[in-house]
Write an enzyme that holds these catalytic residues in place. Sequence first.
Site, PDB file in Angstrom:
ATOM      1  N   ARG A  93      -8.923 -18.561  12.136  1.00  0.00           N
ATOM      2  CA  ARG A  93     -10.061 -18.648  11.362  1.00  0.00           C
ATOM      3  C   ARG A  93     -11.124 -19.814  12.012  1.00  0.00           C
ATOM      4  O   ARG A  93     -10.693 -20.713  11.980  1.00  0.00           O
ATOM      5  CB  ARG A  93     -10.017 -18.771   9.815  1.00  0.00           C
ATOM      6  CG  ARG A  93      -8.645 -18.190   9.332  1.00  0.00           C
ATOM      7  CD  ARG A  93      -8.315 -18.571   7.803  1.00  0.00           C
ATOM      8  NE  ARG A  93      -9.190 -18.369   7.053  1.00  0.00           N
ATOM      9  CZ  ARG A  93      -9.273 -18.788   5.821  1.00  0.00           C
ATOM     10  NH1 ARG A  93      -8.229 -19.499   5.155  1.00  0.00           N
ATOM     11  NH2 ARG A  93     -10.337 -18.408   4.641  1.00  0.00           N
ATOM     12  N   MET A 104     -19.028 -16.374  11.546  1.00  0.00           N
ATOM     13  CA  MET A 104     -18.064 -16.601  12.977  1.00  0.00           C
ATOM     14  C   MET A 104     -17.103 -15.648  12.516  1.00  0.00           C
ATOM     15  O   MET A 104     -17.042 -14.944  11.561  1.00  0.00           O
ATOM     16  CB  MET A 104     -17.324 -17.876  12.899  1.00  0.00           C
ATOM     17  CG  MET A 104     -18.448 -18.972  12.598  1.00  0.00           C
ATOM     18  SD  MET A 104     -19.577 -19.257  14.196  1.00  0.00           S
ATOM     19  CE  MET A 104     -18.408 -20.225  15.182  1.00  0.00           C
ATOM     20  N   ARG A 337     -15.030 -23.595  -1.257  1.00  0.00           N
ATOM     21  CA  ARG A 337     -16.058 -24.460  -0.815  1.00  0.00           C
ATOM     22  C   ARG A 337     -17.242 -24.467  -1.986  1.00  0.00           C
ATOM     23  O   ARG A 337     -17.091 -23.835  -2.760  1.00  0.00           O
ATOM     24  CB  ARG A 337     -16.559 -23.692   0.566  1.00  0.00           C
ATOM     25  CG  ARG A 337     -17.195 -22.300   0.115  1.00  0.00           C
ATOM     26  CD  ARG A 337     -17.717 -21.762   1.489  1.00  0.00           C
ATOM     27  NE  ARG A 337     -18.128 -20.186   1.298  1.00  0.00           N
ATOM     28  CZ  ARG A 337     -17.876 -19.292   1.936  1.00  0.00           C
ATOM     29  NH1 ARG A 337     -17.708 -19.578   3.435  1.00  0.00           N
ATOM     30  NH2 ARG A 337     -18.148 -18.183   1.604  1.00  0.00           N
ATOM     31  N   CYS A 830     -50.224 -34.816   7.496  1.00  0.00           N
ATOM     32  CA  CYS A 830     -50.951 -33.776   6.877  1.00  0.00           C
ATOM     33  C   CYS A 830     -50.604 -32.729   7.723  1.00  0.00           C
ATOM     34  O   CYS A 830     -51.266 -31.209   7.535  1.00  0.00           O
ATOM     35  CB  CYS A 830     -52.460 -33.983   6.805  1.00  0.00           C
ATOM     36  SG  CYS A 830     -53.367 -34.252   8.157  1.00  0.00           S
ATOM     37  N   TYR A 850     -47.023 -41.342   2.353  1.00  0.00           N
ATOM     38  CA  TYR A 850     -47.170 -40.141   1.810  1.00  0.00           C
ATOM     39  C   TYR A 850     -46.806 -38.879   2.850  1.00  0.00           C
ATOM     40  O   TYR A 850     -47.301 -39.152   3.829  1.00  0.00           O
ATOM     41  CB  TYR A 850     -48.578 -39.930   0.740  1.00  0.00           C
ATOM     42  CG  TYR A 850     -49.549 -39.675   1.667  1.00  0.00           C
ATOM     43  CD1 TYR A 850     -50.007 -38.582   2.193  1.00  0.00           C
ATOM     44  CD2 TYR A 850     -50.648 -40.974   1.794  1.00  0.00           C
ATOM     45  CE1 TYR A 850     -51.279 -38.363   2.920  1.00  0.00           C
ATOM     46  CE2 TYR A 850     -51.638 -40.601   2.892  1.00  0.00           C
ATOM     47  CZ  TYR A 850     -52.007 -39.362   3.228  1.00  0.00           C
ATOM     48  OH  TYR A 850     -53.131 -39.087   3.915  1.00  0.00           O
TER      49      TYR A 850
HETATM   50  P1  ADP Z   1     -15.065 -16.074   6.706  1.00  0.00           P
HETATM   51  O1  ADP Z   1     -15.398 -17.350   6.850  1.00  0.00           O
HETATM   52  O2  ADP Z   1     -15.894 -15.086   7.341  1.00  0.00           O
HETATM   53  O3  ADP Z   1     -15.009 -15.812   5.259  1.00  0.00           O
HETATM   54  P2  ADP Z   1     -12.307 -16.245   6.771  1.00  0.00           P
HETATM   55  O4  ADP Z   1     -11.717 -17.089   7.919  1.00  0.00           O
HETATM   56  O5  ADP Z   1     -12.409 -17.024   5.453  1.00  0.00           O
HETATM   57  O6  ADP Z   1     -13.577 -15.635   7.199  1.00  0.00           O
HETATM   58  O7  ADP Z   1     -11.114 -15.097   6.611  1.00  0.00           O
HETATM   59  C1  ADP Z   1     -11.692 -13.612   6.415  1.00  0.00           C
HETATM   60  C2  ADP Z   1     -10.852 -13.100   5.468  1.00  0.00           C
HETATM   61  O8  ADP Z   1      -9.405 -13.130   5.859  1.00  0.00           O
HETATM   62  C3  ADP Z   1     -10.855 -13.705   4.043  1.00  0.00           C
HETATM   63  O9  ADP Z   1     -10.932 -12.728   3.109  1.00  0.00           O
HETATM   64  C4  ADP Z   1      -9.540 -14.288   3.956  1.00  0.00           C
HETATM   65  O10 ADP Z   1      -9.338 -14.616   2.795  1.00  0.00           O
HETATM   66  C5  ADP Z   1      -8.776 -13.639   4.860  1.00  0.00           C
HETATM   67  N1  ADP Z   1      -7.689 -14.555   5.377  1.00  0.00           N
HETATM   68  C6  ADP Z   1      -7.780 -15.536   6.324  1.00  0.00           C
HETATM   69  N2  ADP Z   1      -6.578 -16.173   6.554  1.00  0.00           N
HETATM   70  C7  ADP Z   1      -5.606 -15.280   5.908  1.00  0.00           C
HETATM   71  C8  ADP Z   1      -4.237 -15.561   5.755  1.00  0.00           C
HETATM   72  N3  ADP Z   1      -3.683 -16.492   6.361  1.00  0.00           N
HETATM   73  N4  ADP Z   1      -3.734 -14.764   5.030  1.00  0.00           N
HETATM   74  C9  ADP Z   1      -4.304 -13.604   4.285  1.00  0.00           C
HETATM   75  N5  ADP Z   1      -5.614 -13.534   4.370  1.00  0.00           N
HETATM   76  C10 ADP Z   1      -6.274 -14.236   5.051  1.00  0.00           C
HETATM   77 MG    MG Z   2     -13.805 -16.917   4.017  1.00  0.00          MG
END
Ligand code: ADP
Ligand code: MG
Length: 873
Positions: A93, A104, A337, A830, A850
């Site tokens: 991820r 991403m 987050r 400005c 300003y």
């Molecule tokens: P994004 O930033 O696009 O949300 P993520 O990295 O959070 O991408 O992952 C995409 C999806 O895959 C999310 O729904 C996340 O919960 C799921 N996911 C990511 N890692 C795992 C994991 N280790 N086990 C199960 N689901 C996962």
């Molecule tokens: Mg996510």
Amino acid sequence: MSHKFVYEFSEGDASMRNLLGGKGANLAEMTGLGMPVPQGFTVTTEACTQYYADGEKINDDIRAEILTYIGKLEELTGKKFGDPDNPLLVSVRSGSRASMPGMMDTILNLGMNEAVVEAFAQKTGNPRFVYDSYRRFIQMYSDVVMEVGKAYFEELIDEMKERKGVKNDLELDADDLKQLAGEFKEEYKSKIGADFPSDPIEQLFGAIRAVFRSWDNPRAVYYRRLNDIPSDWGTAVNVQSMVFGNLGDTSGTGVAFSRNPATGDRGLYGEFLMNAQGEDVVAGIRTPLTIDQLKAQNPAVYDEFQAIVDKLEDHYRDMQDMEFTIEEGKLYMLQTRNGKRTAAAAFKIACDLVDEGQISPEQAVKMIDPKQIDALLHPQFDADELAAAVPIGKGLPASPGAASGKVVFTAEHAAEQGKLGEDVVLVRLETTPEDIEGMHYAKGILTARGGMTSHAAVVARGMGTCCVSGLGEITFGPKSFSLGGETYHEGDWISLDGSTGNVYGEAIKTVPAEIGGYFGRIMEWADEFRTMKVRTNADTPHDAAQAREFGAEGIGLCRTEHMFFEPDRIAAIREMIVSKTVEQREAALAKLLPMQRGDFEGIYEAMEGFPVTIRLLDPPLHEFLPHDEDDIVALAGEMNISLDELHAVIDSLHEFNPMMGHRGCRLDVTFPEIGAMQTRAIIEAAINVQAKHPEWDLVPEIMIPLVGEVKELAYVKKIVVDTADAIIAESGVDLKYLVGTMIEIPRAALTADEIAKDAEFFSFGTNDLTQMTFGFSRDDAGKFLDAYYEKKIYENDPFARLDQTGVGKLVELAVDLGKQTRPDIKLGICGEHGGDPSSIEFCQKVGLNYVSCSPFRVPIARLAAAQSALNNK
Ligand code: ADP
Ligand code: MG
Ligand code: MG
């Protein structure tokens, strides 16, 4: 070891966001809080930067370190990469410092191959699940590595569904999915020219490289430009052991917010799907259930989740956006987050958190993104027209606001027509990250699929764009859609109400928004912390009054030329232009005087005693003359001169480069009577209005534009001072006034110490200063700037965001030099940049008094200025 590029989740925490990225830092923090997080490790953002520094390669040191951490993860989980009996499966991820939703690419189920899959199917006794996971892995991996987009694979799935005569992906059985996996692998081989990798280590490095590469994909680059995220931040990569939401009916996956992201209301808000994995909830493949239904279905898991949510909110002291998965009844947290929210929700949540004792007013002011305010100030439907309209359908109220526009069906069309200033509504089955630019230009977005957390909904809320999602009754035809028994074609008008979800098959008038109580409370705090003043650029009493309502504390730029285009004045100004003698010109100017004086009186009245900077005439005179032959003939008639004579005047005013032509103070150098008339209008207006309002203390500020040389400033200033002093002496009142200049020519910045001898204030005209420093004009730059963004020469538009390296250096220099000559010199900005938060921060740092911006940006500037003051305390 020299440099650490990899951290286990248990080694990190939330403070390491820059290094671990947001996702990695928060996974580490949740691990530290003892929450159920599938374990893993994070490859740092520095490793990403190193990857690019090494010519897009993962170097041997980093590779070795990652392998060490794989070993540690195997130990921790008791599983092994590639071991058919007990395989370690991971997700890979991405996660950068700033959250970039959907920007991403993520790969799930990595570590699977034929041997693993066979054994795993037997062991779990659930071959459907195993092949489903396998085909997803190949699909995601191929997509990310081949960069072909998801569409191709979706097509293969659709074909399969059609063959089987099923609608829902859940109806595909193990054999179908196994076959799909095979088709996917063949597609990979034919595109890449090599077999799909079966070695998990090879898969892993391929995936990590792909994530690093995805940092530079076009939609990520576009998102960064939109959100001022520097390209050198890089992304981290998280490698995390998998948990499975697609194991059957006691498994599932979901997303939730700790408060409602649309309204800010307290209470859990989210959606989930049983027997699903990863992005299924947000991708709109099946319509998800609301989180309340989880409470009914599985109260134990729900309660555990609620307890974690409460703990996370207390911990982060902000609304959280979370991802979770339930694997055979057991809850896992996959992400948290600070949640994206609408502008209205942002203000409510900030105030609520202050009232709940979680944060201070300072923190409340700091937590709101000033750019978001825009959405609050944007239009709502006219109540009467709305009441008369009958909805043709109702979807989910995904992002509030009102939009009325012409139907377009592709993001490209939305962008094309939006750029031309057309109001368009983008109508799609669902949106994907590739659509981002078009979504940005659309007034509203309507989707047939997807829930409140779908891509369209999340992105639209972030942009402050109105969105209605999940309107399932829509059916699409060729370049048309049908809804409520009617068919709508491209170019037909529709309207969306993002607050109710209603869709209307007609144009509905929109009206400006009313600003509510939470907003006012935060802005009051902001004004307390702010040290810079916020003025507005306004040329009419109407704009000035609007800006006052938004909290402007004066006018930083009143352009006098706009007044001359009014139909009742253009004749007099043209008469002035074709005049051959000073006497003729003075006679024409005398006609303009009372009108101009009246304009200024109106503006002084609207500004209620706050300072007003009025700029002398700036544009080249030919701008006031007609260009069409018909209009020229008519004008010659009106002016009672021959057509030849008029043509001669027009020809004589022709310029090769008007931007650098006969304009600004150059007009007053050649025709001093223009500056004299304008000065008279300004001073007389001030005297008149002052007499009506003894409680005000008017000090007119007269601004001489486009100065590059102190002597030209001195020359024009003398005209202004002689005129003003004579009028004041005659009137017998005691009126003070200031004469200053714009700093908008590089030479003025370079010689600001000399200029300051004659200028009592500087106002940085950063539009022209940017043009002249870069050497390209704002109006022409649009034609080539896209190529510059693409080739990474510029990251953003220097006319929208002040170029601090070059133009900013000139500003800083001029501030220093100006203060050397005149320590109490008044300093402001400005240009367009006066309403841009990052540029405002720069203004705070260099010590301007300003900023001045367009009326609708005044609240943004107030908040941004407060944040700048707090950040630079
Ligand atoms: P994004 O930033 O696009 O949300 P993520 O990295 O959070 O991408 O992952 C995409 C999806 O895959 C999310 O729904 C996340 O919960 C799921 N996911 C990511 N890692 C795992 C994991 N280790 N086990 C199960 N689901 C996962
Ligand atoms: Mg996510
Ligand atoms: Mg995603």
